[in-house]
Design a protein around this motif. Structure first.
Motif, short mmCIF file in Angstrom:
data_model
loop_
_atom_site.label_atom_id
_atom_site.label_comp_id
_atom_site.label_asym_id
_atom_site.label_seq_id
_atom_site.Cartn_x
_atom_site.Cartn_y
_atom_site.Cartn_z
N GLY A 193 0.68 -1.60 -0.23
CA GLY A 193 0.33 0.12 0.20
C GLY A 193 1.00 1.06 0.36
O GLY A 193 1.90 1.28 0.41
N THR A 194 0.44 2.38 -0.34
CA THR A 194 0.63 3.98 -0.16
C THR A 194 -0.07 4.32 0.02
O THR A 194 -1.32 4.65 0.21
N ALA A 195 0.20 6.04 0.92
CA ALA A 195 -0.50 6.85 1.66
C ALA A 195 0.08 8.42 1.05
O ALA A 195 0.91 8.45 1.05
N GLN A 196 -0.95 9.42 0.81
CA GLN A 196 -0.41 10.66 0.23
C GLN A 196 -0.56 11.67 1.88
O GLN A 196 -0.39 12.60 2.36
N ASN A 197 -0.70 11.21 3.53
CA ASN A 197 -0.75 11.83 3.92
C ASN A 197 -1.10 10.59 6.03
O ASN A 197 -0.88 10.57 5.60
N ALA A 198 -1.32 11.04 6.85
CA ALA A 198 -1.04 10.70 8.33
C ALA A 198 -2.22 9.92 8.38
O ALA A 198 -2.06 9.07 8.64
N THR A 199 -2.92 10.35 8.03
CA THR A 199 -4.61 10.49 8.42
C THR A 199 -4.66 8.77 7.87
O THR A 199 -5.20 7.77 8.55
N GLU A 200 -4.73 8.30 6.66
CA GLU A 200 -4.56 7.36 5.37
C GLU A 200 -3.31 6.72 6.33
O GLU A 200 -3.93 5.55 6.16
N ALA A 201 -2.45 7.35 6.67
CA ALA A 201 -1.34 6.07 6.80
C ALA A 201 -1.83 5.68 7.96
O ALA A 201 -1.27 4.48 8.53
N GLN A 202 -2.48 5.54 8.77
CA GLN A 202 -2.29 5.21 10.28
C GLN A 202 -3.53 4.16 10.14
O GLN A 202 -3.54 3.13 10.82
N GLN A 203 -4.28 4.09 9.40
CA GLN A 203 -5.75 3.49 8.71
C GLN A 203 -4.80 2.39 8.18
O GLN A 203 -5.43 1.09 8.51
N LYS A 204 -4.14 2.22 7.01
CA LYS A 204 -3.45 1.13 6.63
C LYS A 204 -2.31 0.58 7.40
O LYS A 204 -2.25 -0.54 7.10
N ILE A 205 -1.86 1.38 8.43
CA ILE A 205 -1.07 0.60 9.14
C ILE A 205 -1.47 0.03 10.15
O ILE A 205 -1.58 -1.02 10.42
N GLU A 206 -2.57 0.36 10.79
CA GLU A 206 -3.53 -0.50 11.89
C GLU A 206 -4.22 -1.91 10.85
O GLU A 206 -4.28 -2.85 11.47
N THR A 207 -4.07 -1.48 9.65
CA THR A 207 -5.61 -2.16 8.94
C THR A 207 -3.90 -3.41 8.72
O THR A 207 -4.66 -4.87 8.56
N LEU A 208 -3.50 -2.68 8.28
CA LEU A 208 -2.61 -3.75 7.12
C LEU A 208 -1.11 -5.12 7.69
O LEU A 208 -0.73 -5.86 7.56
N ASN A 209 -0.88 -4.27 8.85
CA ASN A 209 0.05 -3.93 9.80
C ASN A 209 1.56 -5.24 9.29
O ASN A 209 1.70 -5.74 9.12
N PRO A 210 1.84 -3.61 8.39
CA PRO A 210 2.93 -4.10 7.50
C PRO A 210 4.30 -4.00 8.48
O PRO A 210 4.01 -3.57 9.24
N ASP A 211 5.89 -4.91 7.53
CA ASP A 211 6.84 -4.59 8.58
C ASP A 211 7.96 -4.01 8.45
O ASP A 211 8.28 -3.43 9.35
N ILE A 212 8.06 -3.12 7.37
CA ILE A 212 7.91 -1.59 7.21
C ILE A 212 7.62 -0.38 6.96
O ILE A 212 6.51 -0.93 5.93
N ILE A 213 7.26 0.73 6.98
CA ILE A 213 6.95 2.20 6.26
C ILE A 213 8.14 2.79 5.83
O ILE A 213 9.05 2.61 6.50
N PHE A 214 7.98 3.40 5.07
CA PHE A 214 8.96 4.11 4.21
C PHE A 214 8.25 5.82 4.62
O PHE A 214 7.09 5.55 4.08
#
Length: 254
Positions: free
Chosen positions: A35-56
Motif C-alpha cells: 500500500g501507499t498513503a499520501q497523508n498521516a490519516t490515510e497512513a495510520q488507517q493502512k498501518i493499523e489495518t495491514l500491519n506492515p513490517d516496514i514503512i517508508f
C-alpha cells in the motif's frame, strides 16, 4: 532464506511515492509493497489495518509530520525515513529498526538498506523508537531542503534547488523555473514557502525567487522593485508592494 517485508510507502508528494515504489520493485525478494498513503490519516488507517513490517515515511508532511504520525501509533513497524532535510540524517537513525534515505533517493542507497535489513535480528520496541524520534525532533538545526520532485509524462524528475531561479504560482499549482527548463509542481506556492531554505524568499504574492540568481535590483514606484535574474532569459520581475520590507532586508536596501 531472506525475509520478504510487507511495505507501505508514505509521502504527500505523488511523484516521490511513485519514484520510491519503482525503486523498491527492483528488490522484489525483499519488499512486498502492500500500500501507499499520501497523508498521516490515510497512513495510520493502512498501518493499523495491514500491519506492515516496514514503512517508508516522509518526515515533512502537511498538517502532521512523520514523527507525529508515529506518536499516534500503538505498534510501530520498522521505519525507514525519506527526507529532503539534512538535519534529520544523523547518527540517531543508526539503530536496528530505523534507517534514513535522503531525497532524491538513489538505487545504490536502497541496496545499502537491503543489506542492512539482512542483519536485523530483533525489532526495537515502540518506546525505544519514540525516544530516538524525540531526540531528533528536539535538535535545533536549520531546515535544509535540497531538491524537489516533479512528474513529467511517465518520468520522475529531481530538480536541485540550487538550479531553480524562481517559483511562480499557477492557479493551485506552481511553475518551477530552472536550468533544466520549466516544470509544473502540484504544490502550492504557500506550501513551498514553508519548506524552502533561506536563500529563497517571496517578492510577490505569486513569486518566490532564489537570492543566488539575482543580478540586480532597482527601486520602482509605489514601494516596488524591478529584480533582474541571472538566468538564461535574464528574467525581470516586478515585486508586490506589500513585500518591500522583506526585499529591503534580504537585499540590503535601507
Amino acid at each position: 532464506m531472506n525475509k520478504r517485508y510487507s511495505t507501505i510507502i508514505i509521502d504527500d508528494e505523488a511523484p516521490a511515492r511513485l519514484g520510491l515504489q519503482n525503486l523498491l520493485k527492483e528488490f522484489p525478494e525483499t519488499f512486498n509493497i502492500i500500500g501507499t498513503a499520501q497523508n498521516a490519516t490515510e497512513a495510520q488507517q493502512k498501518i493499523e489495518t495491514l500491519n506492515p513490517d516496514i514503512i517508508f515515511l516522509d518526515i515533512e508532511m502537511p498538517s502532521c509530520s512523520g514523527f507525529e504520525l508515529l506518536e499516534r501509533l500503538t505498534i510501530i513497524p520498522m521505519v525507514i525515513f525519506c527526507t529532503a532535510y539534512d538535519q534529520y540524517s544523523l547518527e540517531a537513525f543508526e539503530t536496528n529498526s530505523i534507517d534514513y534515505l535522503i531525497k532524491p533517493v538513489k538505487l545504490e542507497r536502497i541496496e545499502k538498506t537491503v543489506q542492512k535489513l539482512k542483519t536485523f535480528h530483533v525489532k526495537n520496541t515502540s518506546d525505544e523508537i519514540l525516544k530516538v524520534l524525540k531526540d531528533i525532533s528536539n535538535r535545533k538545526e536549520p531546515k535544509k531542503m535540497t531538491s524537489i520532485t516533479v512528474k513529467k509524462n511517465d518520468k520522475i524528475i529531481f530538480i536541485k534547488l540550487e538550479e531553480i531561479s524562481f517559483f511562480e504560482a499557477d492557479s493551485n499549482y506552481t511553475t518551477i523555473h530552472s536550468e533544466q527548463g520549466t516544470f509544473l509542481s502540484t504544490e502550492t506556492i504557500a506550501s513551498l514557502e514553508n519548506k524552502l531554505p533561506d536563500n529563497f524568499f517571496r517578492i510577490h504574492r505569486g513569486i518566490i525567487i532564489n537570492k543566488n540568481y539575482i543580478k540586480e535590483a532597482q527601486k520602482y514606484f509605489n514601494s516596488r522593485y524591478i529584480i533582474t535574474l541571472n538566468d538564461l532569459k535574464h528574467t525581470n520581475i516586478t515585486s508586490g508592494r506589500s513585500y518591500s520590507e522583506s526585499i529591503k532586508i534580504n537585499l540590503g536596501f535601507f
